[in-house]
Enzyme design. Structure first.
Site, mmCIF file in Angstrom:
data_model
loop_
_atom_site.group_PDB
_atom_site.id
_atom_site.type_symbol
_atom_site.label_atom_id
_atom_site.label_comp_id
_atom_site.label_asym_id
_atom_site.label_seq_id
_atom_site.Cartn_x
_atom_site.Cartn_y
_atom_site.Cartn_z
ATOM 1 N N ASP A 115 0.814 -1.221 0.000
ATOM 2 C CA ASP A 115 0.000 0.000 0.000
ATOM 3 C C ASP A 115 0.846 1.269 0.000
ATOM 4 O OD1 ASP A 115 -2.292 -1.648 0.226
ATOM 5 O OD2 ASP A 115 -1.969 -1.775 2.386
ATOM 6 N N GLY A 128 1.603 2.980 -2.551
ATOM 7 C CA GLY A 128 1.221 3.858 -3.672
ATOM 8 C C GLY A 128 1.929 3.441 -4.956
ATOM 9 N N THR A 135 -4.342 1.427 -6.733
ATOM 10 C CA THR A 135 -5.293 2.503 -6.996
ATOM 11 C C THR A 135 -4.643 3.588 -7.848
ATOM 12 O OG1 THR A 135 -6.216 2.050 -4.829
ATOM 13 C CG2 THR A 135 -6.880 4.121 -5.856
ATOM 14 N N ARG A 153 3.358 -29.272 -5.607
ATOM 15 C CA ARG A 153 3.250 -29.821 -6.975
ATOM 16 C C ARG A 153 1.888 -30.467 -7.204
ATOM 17 N NH1 ARG A 153 8.752 -32.329 -5.480
ATOM 18 N NH2 ARG A 153 7.616 -32.072 -3.538
ATOM 19 N N GLN A 208 2.353 -5.918 -3.078
ATOM 20 C CA GLN A 208 2.658 -6.016 -1.640
ATOM 21 C C GLN A 208 3.964 -5.254 -1.347
ATOM 22 O OE1 GLN A 208 1.739 -9.391 -3.148
ATOM 23 N NE2 GLN A 208 -0.282 -8.563 -2.833
ATOM 24 N N LYS A 254 0.306 4.285 -8.495
ATOM 25 C CA LYS A 254 0.507 5.655 -8.977
ATOM 26 C C LYS A 254 1.907 5.840 -9.596
ATOM 27 C CE LYS A 254 0.453 8.235 -5.601
ATOM 28 N NZ LYS A 254 0.014 8.856 -4.371
ATOM 29 N N GLY A 297 -4.172 -4.419 -4.452
ATOM 30 C CA GLY A 297 -5.160 -3.438 -4.885
ATOM 31 C C GLY A 297 -4.418 -2.168 -5.247
HETATM 32 P P1 IMP Z 1 -2.525 -12.764 1.817
HETATM 33 O O1 IMP Z 1 -1.550 -12.275 0.820
HETATM 34 O O2 IMP Z 1 -3.953 -12.491 1.453
HETATM 35 O O3 IMP Z 1 -2.274 -14.198 2.191
HETATM 36 O O4 IMP Z 1 -2.297 -11.928 3.190
HETATM 37 C C1 IMP Z 1 -1.107 -12.042 3.953
HETATM 38 C C2 IMP Z 1 -0.748 -10.706 4.566
HETATM 39 O O5 IMP Z 1 -0.364 -9.802 3.551
HETATM 40 C C3 IMP Z 1 -1.881 -10.038 5.328
HETATM 41 O O6 IMP Z 1 -1.329 -9.302 6.406
HETATM 42 C C4 IMP Z 1 -2.457 -9.064 4.309
HETATM 43 O O7 IMP Z 1 -3.114 -7.984 4.900
HETATM 44 C C5 IMP Z 1 -1.185 -8.640 3.613
HETATM 45 N N1 IMP Z 1 -1.387 -8.200 2.224
HETATM 46 C C6 IMP Z 1 -1.597 -8.980 1.142
HETATM 47 N N2 IMP Z 1 -1.720 -8.236 0.040
HETATM 48 C C7 IMP Z 1 -1.559 -6.965 0.415
HETATM 49 C C8 IMP Z 1 -1.539 -5.716 -0.299
HETATM 50 O O8 IMP Z 1 -1.671 -5.647 -1.515
HETATM 51 N N3 IMP Z 1 -1.329 -4.608 0.461
HETATM 52 C C9 IMP Z 1 -1.133 -4.663 1.805
HETATM 53 N N4 IMP Z 1 -1.131 -5.792 2.507
HETATM 54 C C10 IMP Z 1 -1.339 -6.936 1.819
#
Ligand code: IMP
Length: 425
Positions: free
Chosen positions: A13, A15, A42, A144, A223, A18, A40
């Site tokens: 998150d 950014g 944005t 696998r 991430q 952007k 996600g």
């Molecule tokens: P998972 O990837 O859904 O298994 O989540 C594992 C951890 O990564 C959790 O703490 C989620 O909140 C975090 N996480 C996964 N994807 C994102 C992301 O795009 N942004 C922020 N945290 C994420």
């Protein structure tokens, strides 16, 4: 033309969407390499706001080729919906998006297992996942026992899907929860496979051809470093390599194809989900950052945990990914803060840490050592160049770069496209 990897240097998150949007101008190809629809990204263009989960952010730049590399785990149903939504908003996806045939799929059973595990876990062991099935899908890949997107184009995949469904349904029965409808699930997957057929291809071969032809590739990380399965705050991490190394394993391009790495950091820190967060603010300042920064998850809507900038984390991220320049985002969120704190080291049981310890238990016990900086107390969101920022804001940014040993490349002071300006990149 150079090839750039863009990574998140905190807990996601930051950014990145952007910044990809800015750097995509100079790229011919934008490729995602890990994660899945847990991401996600944005992007705001004029009055339009887009949230992308699987499709690379470069899709919003007309004419750019976009690739979903095989390092992702792809939920075919979610991807079909995302493509349809983009096309409905006038974004051309057909003919521009290619999806790696080696990418593993996230089936509805993976989502089910993810939710069940999180539900069962004791409070301290809960990860706080996005419940998009990411961990179980990567686990099947490592076992696998996974299904790949390319499989959906051939015969025989239904047997494997049926096996996974039977296993999941047996677990559901034992836990007293509703089973998944096998016939309906297979039908949905078949339809999604059919819809994705024109997009699925050998992206290892096509990206190699892009590289050989001198086309510029932008690798879009998802991430952040501290969520990396190997280098993050394990076990409170996601299940892929979100650091720069993942760009190679997740696309099939070799390390020498990478010319530079750009790290994205917020001017403060946020985290969604469970796990240690040394600079977290459980007070009015944390709430101020959450409200001003609109810190609510783009995928799940969850409120993000907020805290001060952690230079130990950023230094570590720069080290493990070889960050050449920072893109610092959301500086404007600090506009009203009187005194801004930055964590420069940790202390725990009489020991000082200059780097992130491996153990989540030790990290959770670490206390931050703060340096304080005066705020600038005026609006920066209309500023269009670094030199026009108030002196205290410039000093703060300079200090972040000095503490982490990485120069500034891009600065962002707001969500609009024109609120992001380039310095050295
Ligand atoms: P998972 O990837 O859904 O298994 O989540 C594992 C951890 O990564 C959790 O703490 C989620 O909140 C975090 N996480 C996964 N994807 C994102 C992301 O795009 N942004 C922020 N945290 C994420």
């Amino acid at each position: 033309m150079s090839n750039t990897v863009l990574i998140g240097a905190q807990w996601g998150d930051e950014g990145k969407g952007k910044i990809v949007d800015v750097l995509a101008r100079d790229a011919d190809v934008v490729a995602r390499y890990q994660g899945g629809s847990n991401a996600g990204h944005t992007i705001e263009i004029g009055r339009e706001r887009y949230v992308l989960h699987l499709v690379p952010s470069g899709i919003l730049y007309p004419g750019k080729r976009c690739v979903i590399g095989h390092g992702l785990v792809v939920d075919p149903l979610a991807l079909v919906q995302e493509i349809r939504d983009l096309e409905a908003r006038g974004v051309t996806v057909r003919g521009r998006l290619e999806i790696g045939d080696r990418a593993h799929i996230v089936g509805p059973w993976h989502r089910r297992i993810d939710a069940a595990r999180e539900g069962r876990a004791a409070a301290g062991a809960r990860i706080g996942t996005t419940q998009r099935g990411i961990g179980p899908a990567y686990a099947d890949k490592a076992h696998r026992a996974g299904l790949r997107l390319g499989d959906l184009l051939e015969t025989g995949w239904e047997e494997c899907a049926r096996e996974r469904l039977n296993e999941t349904n047996a677990q559901a029965a034992a836990a007293g929860t509703e089973p998944l409808d096998t016939a309906q699930t297979l039908k949905d997957l078949r339809a999604a496979g059919e819809a994705l057929k024109p997009y699925i291809g050998d992206t290892v071969a096509s990206l190699a051809a892009d590289w050989r032809a001198g086309r510029s590739i932008l690798f879009e990380g998802a991430q952040g470093t501290m969520l990396d399965i190997d280098l993050g705050t394990y076990p409170f991490v996601t299940s892929s390599n979100s650091t720069a190394g993942g760009a190679c394993t997740g696309t099939g391009l070799p390390p020498k194809a990478i010319d530079r790495v750009v790290g994205v950091v917020k001017a403060y820190t946020t985290r969604v989900g469970e796990g240690p967060f040394t600079t977290e603010l459980n007070d009015a300042m944390g709430e101020h950052l959450r409200q001003r920064g609109r810190e609510f998850g783009a995928t799940t809507g969850r409120p993000r945990r907020c805290g001060w900038f952690d230079a130990v984390v950023a230094r570590y991220a720069a080290q493990v990914s070889g960050v050449d320049a920072w893109a610092i985002t959301k500086l404007d969120v600090l506009d009203e803060v009187e005194t801004i704190r930055v964590c420069v080291a940790y202390t725990c049981e009489g020991r000082r840490y200059e780097t992130v310890p491996a153990s989540a238990r030790i990290l959770a016990a670490c206390k931050p050592v703060y340096a304080d900086y005066p705020g600038w107390r005026c609006a920066t969101s209309d500023v269009k160049q670094f030199e026009a920022l108030p002196a205290a804001a410039r000093a703060y940014v300079d200090e972040l770069c000095r503490l982490t040993g990485v120069p500034l490349g891009i600065l962002s002071v707001g969500p609009r496209r024109d609120s992001t300006f380039r310095l050295s990149l």
